[in-house]
Structures are given as structure tokens and as C-alpha cells.
Design an enzyme around this catalytic site. Structure first.
Site, PDB file in Angstrom:
ATOM      1  N   THR A  27       0.856  -1.198   0.000  1.00 53.54           N
ATOM      2  CA  THR A  27       0.000   0.000   0.000  1.00 53.54           C
ATOM      3  C   THR A  27       0.890   1.245   0.000  1.00 53.54           C
ATOM      4  OG1 THR A  27      -1.720  -1.172   1.223  1.00 53.54           O
ATOM      5  CG2 THR A  27      -1.797   1.233   1.264  1.00 53.54           C
ATOM      6  N   GLY A  99       0.978   4.803   6.124  1.00 57.42           N
ATOM      7  CA  GLY A  99      -0.377   4.486   5.636  1.00 57.42           C
ATOM      8  C   GLY A  99      -1.099   3.934   6.854  1.00 57.42           C
ATOM      9  N   GLU A 105      -0.168  -5.527   6.135  1.00 56.09           N
ATOM     10  CA  GLU A 105       1.156  -5.411   5.499  1.00 56.09           C
ATOM     11  C   GLU A 105       2.148  -6.348   6.177  1.00 56.09           C
ATOM     12  OE1 GLU A 105       2.199  -1.261   5.730  1.00 56.09           O
ATOM     13  OE2 GLU A 105       1.024  -0.735   3.969  1.00 56.09           O
TER      14      GLU A 105
HETATM   15  O1  DER Z   1       4.251   1.414   5.169  1.00 56.18           O
HETATM   16  C1  DER Z   1       3.576   2.328   4.678  1.00 56.18           C
HETATM   17  O2  DER Z   1       2.351   2.383   4.751  1.00 56.18           O
HETATM   18  C2  DER Z   1       4.310   3.431   3.956  1.00 56.18           C
HETATM   19  O3  DER Z   1       3.409   4.340   3.450  1.00 56.18           O
HETATM   20  C3  DER Z   1       5.145   2.874   2.840  1.00 56.18           C
HETATM   21  O4  DER Z   1       4.401   1.972   2.128  1.00 56.18           O
HETATM   22  C4  DER Z   1       5.761   3.956   1.940  1.00 56.18           C
HETATM   23  O5  DER Z   1       4.795   4.633   1.180  1.00 56.18           O
HETATM   24  P1  DER Z   1       5.232   5.315  -0.208  1.00 56.18           P
HETATM   25  O6  DER Z   1       5.563   4.177  -1.142  1.00 56.18           O
HETATM   26  O7  DER Z   1       4.035   6.086  -0.633  1.00 56.18           O
HETATM   27  O8  DER Z   1       6.452   6.183   0.066  1.00 56.18           O
END
Ligand code: DER
Length: 226
Positions: A27, A99, A105
Site C-alpha cells: 500500500t 499508511g 502489510e
Molecule cells: O508502510 C507504509 O504504509 C508506507 O506508506 C510505505 O508503504 C511507503 O509509502 P510510499 O511508497 O508512498 O512512500
């Protein structure tokens, strides 16, 4: 059209996906580029795979891109999980969770045979917590009790608010989020503490989960394998 580092690293990871794989979709903005690159490969190369998403928004994006999506409940294993991160240390410890889908995740990242982390150089740090607070997902009724215990461990922080700032943020798993800062503490020591306090549902330190980090640059991708 020139690719930016996040698009370049997303394409690099998409090219590692093999026929018949079950691929977990992360995400965030980098994960979105991965979904787009993977969908394009499926269309142009007749690649047959299944995906599973770490969040509703990634599932929507995957379906809109024409990717077959399974639910997490259908899985007893998955071949690969690909996601971004907010911070990466030299020993491949990650900070994630800006996020709000930490639970899924980390579930998918730890279940996957291979977990590839896609970053640009802005995410590289010396120690966890250097640029961002540590997200700690807590059961709604437990947030004050947990905050008291985290303060006793030298932490300070507050409940995360929603985007408009007029209410607390509620995650996909119905939790609240404490964004915490700790005085320079070893991330493994901090992980031990966070993993043992009742009321904590999940936290954003991913130790020993990444198989490899792919760092997108202006013209190339650097791979660091565990
Ligand atoms: O772990 C997360 O949710 C972070 O947002 C990570 O995924 C980094 O987000 P980005 O790819 O939008 O920098």
C-alpha cells in the site's frame, strides 16, 4: 517518458514475478506503481498470476488494472510480497505504517516466501525513527494504558488524527494509532518491548522480514539482499 526512481524500482520488482505466482500487493505510492507495472506485464506477456492486497485501496487499484485478486482468508501461502517503506536501515530493518494498513502489510510480508521492499534514496536512514515516528496500532479501549507503558519506556507521542484533523484516525483493522518517538533505542530492543505490551495490535518496525531492498535511482536500481 522518463521514469522516476519509484517507477523504476517498481518495474524492476514487477519483472521478477513468475507465471502462476501469488503476489501480495503493498500500500502506498510505490506499491501503486508496482501494481501498474505488474498489470502491464500480465497484459503484454500473458502472465497468469493471482494477487492479494494489503488494503482496500490497493485491491481497488488491482481490480481496476484487471489483476485477479484473492482475499487473504483464501491463502495458506504466498510466493512474494512487494511494498514500500518509510525508512530502511543498513541491516534491512524497516519502518512502515504512515499508511494505515500495518496489520495486513506485516501479515503478508512475514508470510511471503520473498518480501521485496521498494524505496528511493530518501528512505535510507542510520536508525529506525530517524525521520518518522514509530506507528503503534492499539486496541481503541487500550490506548491510554498503552501510552502510559510506552512513556515508562522513554516514549512520547500522541494519537494519530484523520486527514481533516477533526477526529482520531481509525485503521482498517479498527485500531487507533499512537505515533511514538523514543530516545535513541536499538530497534530490536524496541521491537521486544512493543511485541509484549497487551493492547498493542501491531507496530511499524519490520525486523528480519525483508528478503531484499531495491533502491531506485535516476538511472538504475540497487539491490541489497539479506
Ligand atoms: O508502510 C507504509 O504504509 C508506507 O506508506 C510505505 O508503504 C511507503 O509509502 P510510499 O511508497 O508512498 O512512500
Amino acid at each position: 517518458m522518463a521514469m522516476n526512481p519509484k517507477q523504476r524500482v517498481a518495474l524492476h520488482a514487477a519483472n521478477l514475478v513468475e507465471q502462476n505466482m501469488i503476489v501480495g500487493l503493498g500500500t502506498g505510492s510505490t506499491a501503486n506503481f508496482f501494481i501498474e507495472a505488474l498489470a502491464k506485464r500480465c497484459k503484454t506477456e500473458k502472465l497468469t498470476i493471482h494477487t492479494v492486497s494489503s488494503s482496500a485501496i490497493s485491491e481497488i487499484k488491482a481490480r481496476e488494472a484487471g489483476l485477479p485478486v484473492l482475499s487473504i482468508a483464501e491463502l495458506d501461502a504466498l510466493d512474494m510480497y512487494v511494498d514500500g517503506a518509510d525508512e530502511v536501515t543498513p541491516d534491512l530493518t524497516l519502518l512502515k505504517g504512515r499508511g494505515q494498513d500495518l496489520v495486513n502489510e506485516k501479515l503478508l510480508a512475514s508470510a511471503a516466501d520473498q518480501f521485496f521492499v521498494l524505496v528511493d534514496e530518501s528512505k535510507l536512514v542510520e536508525h529506525i525513527g530517524q525521520n518518522f515516528p514509530i506507528p503503534v496500532e492499539v486496541m481503541p479501549q487500550a490506548w491510554r494504558l498503552v501510552l502510559t507503558q510506552l512513556k515508562q519506556q522513554g516514549g512520547q507521542g500522541q494519537l494519530r488524527l484523520n486527514a481533516s484533523g477533526d477526529n482520531v484516525a481509525v485503521t482498517a483493522s479498527g485500531s487507533l494509532v499512537l505515533d511514538m518517538q523514543f530516545k535513541q533505542m536499538d530497534s530490536l530492543e524496541l521491537t521486544m518491548i512493543l511485541d509484549t505490551i497487551p493492547g498493542i495490535v501491531e507496530h511499524g518496525i519490520f525486523s528480519d522480514t525483508a528478503s531484499a531492498i531495491f533502491i531506485g535511482g535516476e538511472s538504475e536500481v540497487e539491490e541489497h539482499w539479506r
